[in-house]
Design an enzyme around this catalytic site. Structure first.
Site, mmCIF file in Angstrom:
data_model
loop_
_atom_site.group_PDB
_atom_site.id
_atom_site.type_symbol
_atom_site.label_atom_id
_atom_site.label_comp_id
_atom_site.label_asym_id
_atom_site.label_seq_id
_atom_site.Cartn_x
_atom_site.Cartn_y
_atom_site.Cartn_z
ATOM 1 N N CYS A 396 0.836 -1.205 0.000
ATOM 2 C CA CYS A 396 0.000 0.000 0.000
ATOM 3 C C CYS A 396 0.873 1.259 0.000
ATOM 4 O O CYS A 396 1.685 1.453 0.918
ATOM 5 C CB CYS A 396 -0.915 0.000 1.220
ATOM 6 S SG CYS A 396 -1.779 1.566 1.491
ATOM 7 N N CYS A 399 0.648 3.293 3.220
ATOM 8 C CA CYS A 399 1.403 2.689 4.325
ATOM 9 C C CYS A 399 2.888 2.988 4.169
ATOM 10 O O CYS A 399 3.580 3.328 5.140
ATOM 11 C CB CYS A 399 1.176 1.176 4.367
ATOM 12 S SG CYS A 399 -0.527 0.678 4.683
#
Length: 476
Positions: A396, A399
């Site tokens: 991600c 993230c």
């Protein structure tokens, strides 16, 4: 700026101050070099007078609006006693469109010259954009900015470990362009702790990431918090396997800007599509000052202990962190642009297992939790200490963008009585995380208080250290 696209077929389309400085009438050599590096087409405005152009270049610029570590506000009495600096004309703030599709803009500018891209960036963001200057061949960015005729700002990261030649080069660039470089420095306390704990050259033993995080990444984060956009000298040909897909312009995937939160910072890469040899053709043609280390065999230049000359035929990045893998030669400033090989892509609903994605939030201060571990946290109605847990997926980009700030937060909280942990919640763990851990999107941050059974979800999109720390302290 009223402008038109023109071809440099005669010296009349070249800024007058450039002709005066070089004393050239721009012969065929310049035209050919210009064509190769993409300044055949440029935004042409009414040519200013030589005096006006020189005055424009000499304008002082506002400092980055980033809080330095430990800096206290100046009292009224101290301010009154301090000498008053000359008032300089400020760079105007441009009105930025409320919504810009930067992917579409990157596609539109894919064939544009660096000069056109630089002009567009400065026109869009005015005083809220700055050029990141490392003291190497990215001095070309400053030359392009000067050629636009627009005011511009330049900042640089002084790690405290640069070569003497680089510091001398900074001074030469300031005098050549009539500017003041806005230097950012690492936190002295963090440097002191690192050196006292691990020594001056720990990066030769356990990798350069920790030192770069203290000396480069965190100062850069402070600098960018005072901007809405920044300009880098990244090129696709610079690093094997990591920078091959750099866009011309993008929403920065790793850092936050002035407004805070995801999407608050725009990153411009005007020379992304330019070859290194063409950059050097441009520098020689325009008689731009360069770092004397280049003449000694240095191509990519960073800190003195981590940079060395390269041999003929070697890639330029082989002179950086030569004791590490060739495809890991990044300091963290452009982590969001690094390509990871064999990375499994998630499906549209985010259920990809990401089997090939390298793990993130790697730090001794961050506790990795298994499914059993986080289930035990959930069962406890009273805990001996609060836990902060990030639910993440390594593939991600959001993230990845908060990794540095979360690791820094974990290090700040070490020994404070708050445990900081991570739980990988994608793939087969995602249904459990959605049902039991309030997961809706990645990343999700939860605080498990010491005397409350149910975890509390961090509600904000701001993932900088100060915002996360305020959340923890308010609920401890």
């Amino acid at each position: 700026m009223a402008s038109a696209t023109a071809s440099i077929s005669s010296h009349s389309a070249v800024p007058r101050d450039v002709k005066e400085r070089t004393g050239l009438n721009f012969p065929l050599l310049f035209v050919r070099a210009a064509a190769r590096i993409g300044i055949v087409r440029q935004q042409v405005a009414a040519a200013p007078s030589a005096a006006a152009a020189r005055g424009q270049r000499a304008r002082a610029v506002r400092p980055l609006r980033a809080a330095e570590p430990g800096r206290q506000p100046v009292s009224a009495s101290a301010a009154a006693a301090a000498p008053v600096a000359p008032v300089a004309e400020e760079v105007p703030v441009a009105a930025v469109p409320a919504a810009v599709d930067y992917e579409a803009l990157a596609h539109e500018l894919e064939g544009a010259s660096p000069l056109e891209i630089m002009d567009r960036a400065l026109a869009m963001f005015g005083s809220e954009i700055a050029i990141a200057f490392s003291g190497a061949e990215d001095v070309a960015l400053i030359e392009y900015a000067k050629l636009t005729g627009r005011p511009f700002r330049v900042f640089s990261l002084d790690t405290g470990r640069l070569n003497p030649e680089t510091y001398q080069f900074f001074d030469k660039v300031e005098k050549h362009y009539g500017i003041r470089i806005e230097y950012m420095f690492p936190d002295s306390g963090e440097v002191q702790t690192l050196v006292r704990t691990k020594g001056l050259f720990s990066f030769y033993e356990d990798g350069h990431q920790e030192c770069c995080r203290v000396r480069k990444v965190r100062p850069l984060r402070r600098a960018l918090k005072g901007l809405k956009a920044w300009i880098t000298g990244q090129r696709k040909d610079q690093s094997p396997g990591t920078r091959a897909s750099i866009p011309i312009v993008q929403v920065d995937p790793s850092f936050e800007g002035l407004d805070g939160g995801a999407g608050s910072l725009i990153k411009w890469n005007p020379v992304a599509n330019v070859d290194g040899k063409d950059i050097w053709t441009f520098l020689r043609t325009m008689d731009v000052p360069v770092n004397p280390l280049h003449a000694q065999g240095y191509v990519s230049i960073g800190c003195e202990p981590c940079t060395r000359p390269v041999l003929p035929g070697q890639h330029e990045r082989e002179g950086r962190w030569w004791w590490e893998d060739a495809k890991a030669k990044e300091c963290g400033l452009h982590k969001g642009n690094i390509e990871k090989e064999n990375q499994a892509a998630p499906t549209a609903n985010g259920n990809g297992n990401g089997a090939g994605a390298a793990d993130i939030f790697q730090s001794q201060a961050v506790v990795p939790l298994t499914r059993t571990g986080i289930e035990n946290l959930l069962r406890l109605e009273s805990r001996s200490e609060p836990w902060l847990v990030v639910l993440y997926a390594p593939w991600c980009p959001f993230c990845q963008a908060m990794e540095a700030s979360y690791v820094e937060l974990a290090e700040k909280l070490a020994g404070s009585g708050v445990k900081v942990a991570k739980f990988r919640a994608d793939g087969e763990q995602k249904p459990f995380a959605q049902a039991e851990l309030q997961l809706q999107s990645f990343p999700t941050v939860l605080l498990f208080p010491s005397r409350t059974a149910r975890p509390i979800k961090y509600p904000s999109e701001k993932r900088d250290v100060d915002s996360l720390l305020a959340f923890v302290n308010s609920l401890r």
